[in-house]
Design an enzyme around this catalytic site. Structure first.
Site, short mmCIF file in Angstrom:
data_model
loop_
_atom_site.label_atom_id
_atom_site.label_comp_id
_atom_site.label_asym_id
_atom_site.label_seq_id
_atom_site.Cartn_x
_atom_site.Cartn_y
_atom_site.Cartn_z
N ASP A 58 0.80 -1.22 0.00
CA ASP A 58 0.00 0.00 0.00
C ASP A 58 0.83 1.27 0.00
OD1 ASP A 58 -2.21 -1.68 0.13
OD2 ASP A 58 -2.21 -1.68 2.33
N LYS B 99 1.67 2.09 -5.12
CA LYS B 99 2.20 1.52 -6.38
C LYS B 99 1.25 1.80 -7.54
CE LYS B 99 2.34 -2.54 -4.34
NZ LYS B 99 2.07 -2.16 -2.95
N GLY C 181 -4.52 -4.42 -3.76
CA GLY C 181 -5.50 -3.38 -4.04
C GLY C 181 -4.73 -2.14 -4.45
N HIS C 182 -4.72 -1.86 -5.75
CA HIS C 182 -3.93 -0.74 -6.27
C HIS C 182 -4.89 0.35 -6.74
CE1 HIS C 182 -0.42 -3.75 -7.18
NE2 HIS C 182 -0.72 -3.67 -5.91
N GLN D 248 1.93 -6.22 -3.13
CA GLN D 248 2.37 -6.29 -1.74
C GLN D 248 3.66 -5.47 -1.56
OE1 GLN D 248 1.35 -9.70 -3.18
NE2 GLN D 248 -0.59 -8.79 -2.64
P1 GDP Z 1 -0.82 0.25 -3.53
O1 GDP Z 1 -1.40 -1.03 -3.02
O2 GDP Z 1 0.64 0.34 -3.28
O3 GDP Z 1 -1.18 0.54 -4.96
O4 GDP Z 1 -1.47 1.41 -2.66
P2 GDP Z 1 -3.04 1.57 -2.29
O5 GDP Z 1 -3.78 2.01 -3.48
O6 GDP Z 1 -3.51 0.37 -1.57
O7 GDP Z 1 -2.95 2.71 -1.18
C1 GDP Z 1 -2.39 3.95 -1.44
C2 GDP Z 1 -3.47 5.02 -1.19
O8 GDP Z 1 -2.87 6.30 -1.13
C3 GDP Z 1 -4.49 5.10 -2.29
O9 GDP Z 1 -5.74 5.46 -1.73
C4 GDP Z 1 -3.98 6.24 -3.18
O10 GDP Z 1 -5.02 6.90 -3.89
C5 GDP Z 1 -3.37 7.15 -2.17
N1 GDP Z 1 -2.20 7.93 -2.61
C6 GDP Z 1 -1.21 7.55 -3.47
N2 GDP Z 1 -0.25 8.51 -3.53
C7 GDP Z 1 -0.65 9.49 -2.70
C8 GDP Z 1 -0.06 10.72 -2.28
O11 GDP Z 1 1.03 11.10 -2.68
N3 GDP Z 1 -0.75 11.47 -1.36
C9 GDP Z 1 -1.96 11.07 -0.87
N4 GDP Z 1 -2.53 11.84 0.03
N5 GDP Z 1 -2.54 9.91 -1.24
C10 GDP Z 1 -1.89 9.13 -2.12
P1 IMO Z 2 -0.94 -4.26 -2.17
O1 IMO Z 2 -0.49 -4.83 -3.51
C1 IMO Z 2 -1.03 -4.58 2.15
C2 IMO Z 2 -1.20 -8.61 3.83
C3 IMO Z 2 -2.46 -9.02 4.56
C4 IMO Z 2 -1.88 -9.97 5.59
C5 IMO Z 2 -0.77 -10.67 4.82
C6 IMO Z 2 -1.17 -12.03 4.26
O2 IMO Z 2 -2.23 -3.54 -2.24
O3 IMO Z 2 0.17 -3.47 -1.56
P2 IMO Z 2 -2.69 -12.74 2.19
O4 IMO Z 2 -4.13 -12.53 1.91
O5 IMO Z 2 -1.78 -12.21 1.14
O6 IMO Z 2 -2.35 -14.17 2.52
O7 IMO Z 2 -2.39 -11.92 3.56
O8 IMO Z 2 -0.41 -9.80 3.76
N1 IMO Z 2 -1.38 -8.14 2.45
C7 IMO Z 2 -1.30 -6.86 2.10
N2 IMO Z 2 -1.09 -5.75 2.84
N3 IMO Z 2 -1.13 -4.50 0.82
C8 IMO Z 2 -1.29 -5.60 0.06
O9 IMO Z 2 -1.25 -5.56 -1.29
C9 IMO Z 2 -1.42 -6.86 0.68
N4 IMO Z 2 -1.62 -8.12 0.26
C10 IMO Z 2 -1.58 -8.89 1.34
O10 IMO Z 2 -3.10 -7.92 5.13
O11 IMO Z 2 -1.27 -9.23 6.62
MG MG Z 3 -2.92 -1.67 -1.79
#
Ligand code: GDP
Ligand code: IMO
Ligand code: MG
Length: 440
Positions: free
Chosen positions: A13, A16, A40-41, A223
């Site tokens: 998270d 990415k 979850g991207h 991840q």
């Molecule tokens: P990922 O799994 O690495 O793709 O990240 P996620 O999408 O799960 O979580 C990142 C969250 O931060 C998302 O809700 C993005 O919309 C948000 N986000 C990404 N870059 C920025 C930033 O520079 N500032 C803020 N405030 N939010 C951001």
């Molecule tokens: P992105 O790509 C954050 C965490 C789960 C749990 C552990 C194992 O969005 O960064 P799993 O279901 O994979 O067996 O769970 O890994 N986890 C993540 N945490 N971002 C993710 O993906 C994750 N995918 C799995 O919360 O702790």
């Molecule tokens: Mg994510």
């Protein structure tokens, strides 16, 4: 241009999805090599939120070839639902989506087994996303998995499903769960087979052809390094290699096809699920970070645990992955703090440790050594010019660069594509900066 791996340096998270979408114009192909719909991207397009779980985030940019490699575990239902959701957003790029014949499938028994496993662990549960990811990889390693290619041969599919369902039913029954009907599961998968077959391909060959034609590839990590099955905080990890090695094994390409690895790094730290987290901020301050950063899981909606930037952990990730360049995301969330803490060392039993502990019982007991960095106390959200950044903000960035021995290539100042500062001199060798800017 170059082929680049983009992966998370923390516990996932890191942002990415936003960065992949931002830089995608510089690439022809976007490929996932590991994980599944546990990811979850999040990408925002014209104020619309789109969350990609299984399909590479490049799918949003029309014409990009999007590849799901053999290292990914694919839930057919999740795959089809995601394509339908994209379609509802007006994104019709599915003719450019390919799934490896060798990718393992997630079957209904996988999530049931995971539910039992988490329940039986009690307080020691991992806190998974309950998508059946771990049990699917378990079957792969046990050499009983069912692969996407099996959907192309229904007699093989029937035999494998029949055998697996019978075996899993013994386990399900033992733990008081309802048994599965193997004919029902087979019928569902025949229906998936019809709908999926056009996507199932030899993706290693496709990638090779693309590379020979001079196309450039963006490898999208899911991840983060600290969730890697080998190098993460085992057993509180996911079940795949989210570090750079997973790219070669998870797509069938040689290491000579990777030109550079860029680490996506959040300006603070978050973690979803259980497991040790040395810089976690308890109480009100942690909640403030959670609220300001909108830190709720993009897959499960769970609140993310929040903590200060951990330079020990990120430096470790950079070493494991050969990262010399990072993208810094979400520094705007730190606007409110007078002082920002940064962890620069771990003390364990009175001694400063040399590296990141291999064992969680040690990690759980380290005392993080913090330095205080002055906050900038002014909004930076949405700033797009380097010259508009406050001096104290720049000091924070410089500190992170020094501590992790990396150069920052992009500073993200918000969730939208445009909320991005490209540090062009650090990006130019790897990407077509003009193309990225033209499509901002
Ligand atoms: P990922 O799994 O690495 O793709 O990240 P996620 O999408 O799960 O979580 C990142 C969250 O931060 C998302 O809700 C993005 O919309 C948000 N986000 C990404 N870059 C920025 C930033 O520079 N500032 C803020 N405030 N939010 C951001
Ligand atoms: P992105 O790509 C954050 C965490 C789960 C749990 C552990 C194992 O969005 O960064 P799993 O279901 O994979 O067996 O769970 O890994 N986890 C993540 N945490 N971002 C993710 O993906 C994750 N995918 C799995 O919360 O702790
Ligand atoms: Mg994510």
């Amino acid at each position: 241009m170059a082929n680049i791996v983009v992966l998370g340096t923390q516990w996932g998270d890191e942002g990415k999805g936003k960065i992949i979408d931002l830089i995608a114009p510089s690439f022809d192909v976007v490929a996932r090599s590991q994980g599944g719909h546990n990811a979850g991207h999040t990408v925002y397009i014209d104020g619309k939120k789109i969350v990609l779980h299984l399909i590479p985030s490049g799918v949003i940019r029309s014409g990009k070839l999007c590849i799901i490699g053999n290292g990914v575990v694919v839930d057919p239902e999740a795959f089809l639902t995601e394509l339908a959701e994209l379609e509802s957003h007006g994104i019709n790029n599915d003719k450019n989506v390919a799934v490896s014949k060798k990718a393992h499938l997630i079957l209904p028994y996988h999530s049931l087994i995971e539910k039992i496993s988490e329940r039986e662990k009690g307080s020691k549960k991992i806190g998974t996303t309950s998508r059946g990811i771990g049990p699917a990889y378990q079957d792969k390693a046990a050499r009983v998995g069912i692969r996407a290619g099996d959907l192309l041969n229904l007699s093989v599919l029937r035999e494998k499903i029949g055998h697996n369902v019978e075996e899993k039913n013994i386990y399900l029954e033992h733990f008081g769960e309802k048994k599965l009907d193997k004919e029902r599961v087979y019928k569902d998968f025949v229906s998936y087979a019809h709908r999926l077959k056009k996507y199932i391909k030899d993706v290693s060959l496709i990638l090779d052809e693309c590379i020979k034609q001079g196309k450039s590839i963006l490898f999208e990590g899911a991840q983060g390094t600290l969730l890697d099955i080998d190098h993460g905080t085992y057993p509180y990890v996911t079940s795949s290699n989210s570090t750079v090695g997973g790219v070669c094994t998870g797509l069938g390409i040689g290491p000579d096809k990777i030109d550079s690895v860029i680490g996506i790094t959040k300006a603070y730290t978050t973690r979803v699920g259980e497991g040790p987290f040395p810089t976690e901020i308890p109480g009100k301050m942690g909640r403030l970070l959670m609220e300001k950063g909108n830190e709720y899981g993009a897959t499960t909606g769970r609140p993310r645990r929040c903590g200060w930037f951990d330079a020990v952990a990120v430096a470790y990730s950079c070493r494991i992955n050969g990262i010399r360049k990072i993208v810094l995301t979400k520094p705007d969330v730190l606007d409110v703090f007078d002082e920002i803490k940064v962890c620069v060392g771990y003390k364990y039993k009175g001694e400063i440790l040399k590296g990141f502990p291999s064992d969680i019982w040690e990690l759980a007991e380290v005392e993080p050594q913090f330095i205080n960095v002055k906050g900038w106390k002014t909004p930076v959200r949405g700033i797009r010019e380097r010259s508009s950044l406050p001096v104290a903000f720049w000091d924070y960035i410089k500190r992170i660069e020094e501590l992790t021995q990396t150069d920052v290539t992009i500073i993200s100042t918000g969730k939208n594509r445009k909320d991005s500062i490209l540090v062009e001199e650090n990006l130019r060798s790897w990407m077509d900066v003009e193309k990225i800017k033209a499509e901002l």
